[in-house]
Design a protein around this motif. Structure first.
Motif, mmCIF file in Angstrom:
data_model
loop_
_atom_site.group_PDB
_atom_site.id
_atom_site.type_symbol
_atom_site.label_atom_id
_atom_site.label_comp_id
_atom_site.label_asym_id
_atom_site.label_seq_id
_atom_site.Cartn_x
_atom_site.Cartn_y
_atom_site.Cartn_z
ATOM 1 N N PRO A 112 13.463 43.479 128.038
ATOM 2 C CA PRO A 112 14.119 44.373 128.856
ATOM 3 C C PRO A 112 15.543 45.037 128.606
ATOM 4 O O PRO A 112 15.745 46.211 128.562
ATOM 5 C CB PRO A 112 14.130 43.846 130.257
ATOM 6 N N ASN A 113 15.852 44.343 127.574
ATOM 7 C CA ASN A 113 17.298 44.820 127.069
ATOM 8 C C ASN A 113 17.233 45.049 125.543
ATOM 9 O O ASN A 113 18.241 45.282 124.843
ATOM 10 C CB ASN A 113 18.331 43.495 127.404
ATOM 11 N N TRP A 114 15.928 45.326 125.076
ATOM 12 C CA TRP A 114 15.649 45.557 123.775
ATOM 13 C C TRP A 114 16.428 46.818 123.310
ATOM 14 O O TRP A 114 17.151 46.611 122.241
ATOM 15 C CB TRP A 114 14.158 45.443 123.546
ATOM 16 N N VAL A 115 16.043 47.669 123.933
ATOM 17 C CA VAL A 115 16.936 49.051 123.377
ATOM 18 C C VAL A 115 18.380 49.032 123.420
ATOM 19 O O VAL A 115 19.036 49.328 122.546
ATOM 20 C CB VAL A 115 16.335 50.256 124.264
ATOM 21 N N GLU A 116 18.879 48.316 124.581
ATOM 22 C CA GLU A 116 20.465 47.995 124.521
ATOM 23 C C GLU A 116 20.751 47.447 123.444
ATOM 24 O O GLU A 116 22.058 47.602 122.619
ATOM 25 C CB GLU A 116 20.883 47.535 125.859
ATOM 26 N N GLU A 117 20.256 46.267 123.121
ATOM 27 C CA GLU A 117 20.556 45.474 121.980
ATOM 28 C C GLU A 117 20.395 46.106 120.792
ATOM 29 O O GLU A 117 21.185 45.907 119.776
ATOM 30 C CB GLU A 117 19.603 43.925 122.196
ATOM 31 N N ALA A 118 19.332 46.741 120.308
ATOM 32 C CA ALA A 118 18.965 47.515 119.142
ATOM 33 C C ALA A 118 20.384 48.443 119.132
ATOM 34 O O ALA A 118 20.721 48.653 117.832
ATOM 35 C CB ALA A 118 17.895 48.320 119.208
ATOM 36 N N ARG B 53 16.639 55.952 130.736
ATOM 37 C CA ARG B 53 15.492 56.298 129.905
ATOM 38 C C ARG B 53 16.045 57.693 128.932
ATOM 39 O O ARG B 53 15.375 58.032 128.043
ATOM 40 C CB ARG B 53 14.358 56.752 130.851
ATOM 41 N N ASP B 54 16.941 58.530 129.477
ATOM 42 C CA ASP B 54 17.314 59.677 128.885
ATOM 43 C C ASP B 54 18.047 59.212 127.461
ATOM 44 O O ASP B 54 18.569 60.041 126.947
ATOM 45 C CB ASP B 54 18.043 60.718 129.752
ATOM 46 N N ARG B 55 18.501 58.030 127.361
ATOM 47 C CA ARG B 55 19.322 57.726 126.096
ATOM 48 C C ARG B 55 18.565 57.334 124.953
ATOM 49 O O ARG B 55 18.891 56.829 123.958
ATOM 50 C CB ARG B 55 20.132 56.522 126.627
ATOM 51 N N TYR B 56 17.334 57.426 125.153
ATOM 52 C CA TYR B 56 16.238 56.983 123.897
ATOM 53 C C TYR B 56 14.832 57.708 124.110
ATOM 54 O O TYR B 56 14.559 58.198 125.145
ATOM 55 C CB TYR B 56 16.086 55.629 123.863
ATOM 56 N N GLU B 57 14.404 58.112 123.025
ATOM 57 C CA GLU B 57 12.925 58.808 123.112
ATOM 58 C C GLU B 57 12.055 57.756 122.392
ATOM 59 O O GLU B 57 12.176 56.805 121.603
ATOM 60 C CB GLU B 57 12.969 60.176 122.231
ATOM 61 N N LEU B 58 10.770 57.925 122.750
ATOM 62 C CA LEU B 58 9.457 57.196 122.447
ATOM 63 C C LEU B 58 8.665 58.190 121.604
ATOM 64 O O LEU B 58 8.266 59.237 122.093
ATOM 65 C CB LEU B 58 8.652 56.794 123.580
ATOM 66 N N THR C 215 9.830 51.557 128.643
ATOM 67 C CA THR C 215 10.360 52.391 129.683
ATOM 68 C C THR C 215 11.198 52.061 130.673
ATOM 69 O O THR C 215 12.114 52.471 131.402
ATOM 70 C CB THR C 215 9.225 53.378 130.369
ATOM 71 N N ASN C 216 10.959 50.681 131.030
ATOM 72 C CA ASN C 216 11.902 49.768 132.037
ATOM 73 C C ASN C 216 12.606 49.076 131.199
ATOM 74 O O ASN C 216 12.419 47.865 131.000
ATOM 75 C CB ASN C 216 10.926 48.790 132.720
ATOM 76 N N GLN C 217 13.949 49.643 130.791
ATOM 77 C CA GLN C 217 14.829 48.932 129.942
ATOM 78 C C GLN C 217 16.281 49.073 130.742
ATOM 79 O O GLN C 217 16.245 49.687 131.797
ATOM 80 C CB GLN C 217 15.068 49.818 128.348
ATOM 81 N N THR C 218 17.300 48.237 130.021
ATOM 82 C CA THR C 218 18.456 48.262 130.813
ATOM 83 C C THR C 218 19.436 49.497 130.912
ATOM 84 O O THR C 218 20.644 49.428 131.350
ATOM 85 C CB THR C 218 19.272 46.807 130.315
ATOM 86 N N ILE C 219 18.912 50.207 130.053
ATOM 87 C CA ILE C 219 19.834 51.642 129.728
ATOM 88 C C ILE C 219 18.945 52.761 130.247
ATOM 89 O O ILE C 219 17.730 52.705 130.223
ATOM 90 C CB ILE C 219 20.118 51.604 128.465
#
Length: 244
Positions: free
Chosen positions: A91-97, A29-34, A23-27
């Motif tokens: 912290p940047n995992w979602v952005e990198e993915a 939270r509304d750009r991805y779902e868990l 939930t604590n990512q560099t993009i």
């Protein structure tokens, strides 16, 4: 936009740290779902997950691979990723993915692991894992796509048939089929903290031996306890297969 699937089974001690990192990512939270897919936990795993996840439900398919597949089928976005309930993403995992799919030909991306516990033993384990990951990625002889750190283009994943239900090797086997759908990309900055506790519990080399034995048997074996054999749906739980 991306959907992130997290299989979980009796992980009340570790899942919160995993979900906090997600939930604590560099993009935003509304750009991805868990999506947390629970294997019939007997502890407070689902209660904790509901504080952070957009969807929490008990899996309908068997084994960890089945839990991932159940999550993919409920995912609302065109990109899907998977990690583990005891892992801690960067912290940047979602952005990198998401960024790994800037090339429309890419259908699967994956990254390296770092040890959560900074012991010398775990550092050596991580070096071995990452050596195998990089060797496969650069040689293209195989792709060591660990289930804790892999992302897909959902349409291609569905065409490929998603994960095969296996005791071991499902996260490598899926790459064999995905590379027929398009390009596979190693993303070195897509990092995930890996928990090596099971290797300590069973013994590292014993675990590796059992893993290879099971893979050579076609991914299914009753001889060894490499996987948590009771992971999966529990018909005794009310509402099994439904959101809890």
């Amino acid at each position: 936009m991306i959907s992130i699937v997290i299989p979980a089974y009796n992980e009340e001690k570790r899942i919160e740290r995993s979900l906090i990192a997600l939930t604590n990512q560099t993009i935003p939270r509304d750009r991805y779902e868990l999506i947390v897919v629970d294997g019939g936990s007997k502890d407070k795993t689902r209660d904790i997950a509901e504080k952070y996840a957009d969807q929490v439900f008990i899996q309908e398919s068997s084994r960890v691979a089945g839990a991932r597949n159940d999550g993919f089928l409920r995912a609302q976005y065109d990109l899907v990723a998977t990690t583990d309930a005891d892992s801690i993403v960067a912290p940047n995992w979602v952005e990198e993915a998401i960024g790994a799919f800037s090339n429309p030909d890419v259908v699967l991306s994956f990254g390296p692991v770092i040890p959560i516990e900074k012991t010398e033993t775990d550092r050596r384990y991580a070096l071995l894992f990452n050596g195998l990951i990089r060797l496969g990625a650069h040689s293209r002889l195989y792709y060591y796509t660990l289930g804790c750190n892999t992302a897909f283009r959902k349409a291609a994943l569905l065409r490929a048939g998603m994960y095969r239900i296996m005791d071991a090797g499902d996260d490598l086997e899926i790459a064999v089929r995905m590379r027929k759908e398009g390009a596979v990309k190693f993303a070195p900055d897509m990092k995930v903290g890996f928990d090596f506790r099971r290797y300590h519990e069973f013994g590292f080399w014993k675990t590796i031996y059992e893993w290879y034995y099971i893979v050579l048997q076609g991914g299914i074996s009753d001889k060894y306890s490499y996987t948590r054999r009771d992971y999966g749906i529990d018909p005794a739980i009310p509402g099994d297969g439904k959101k809890t």
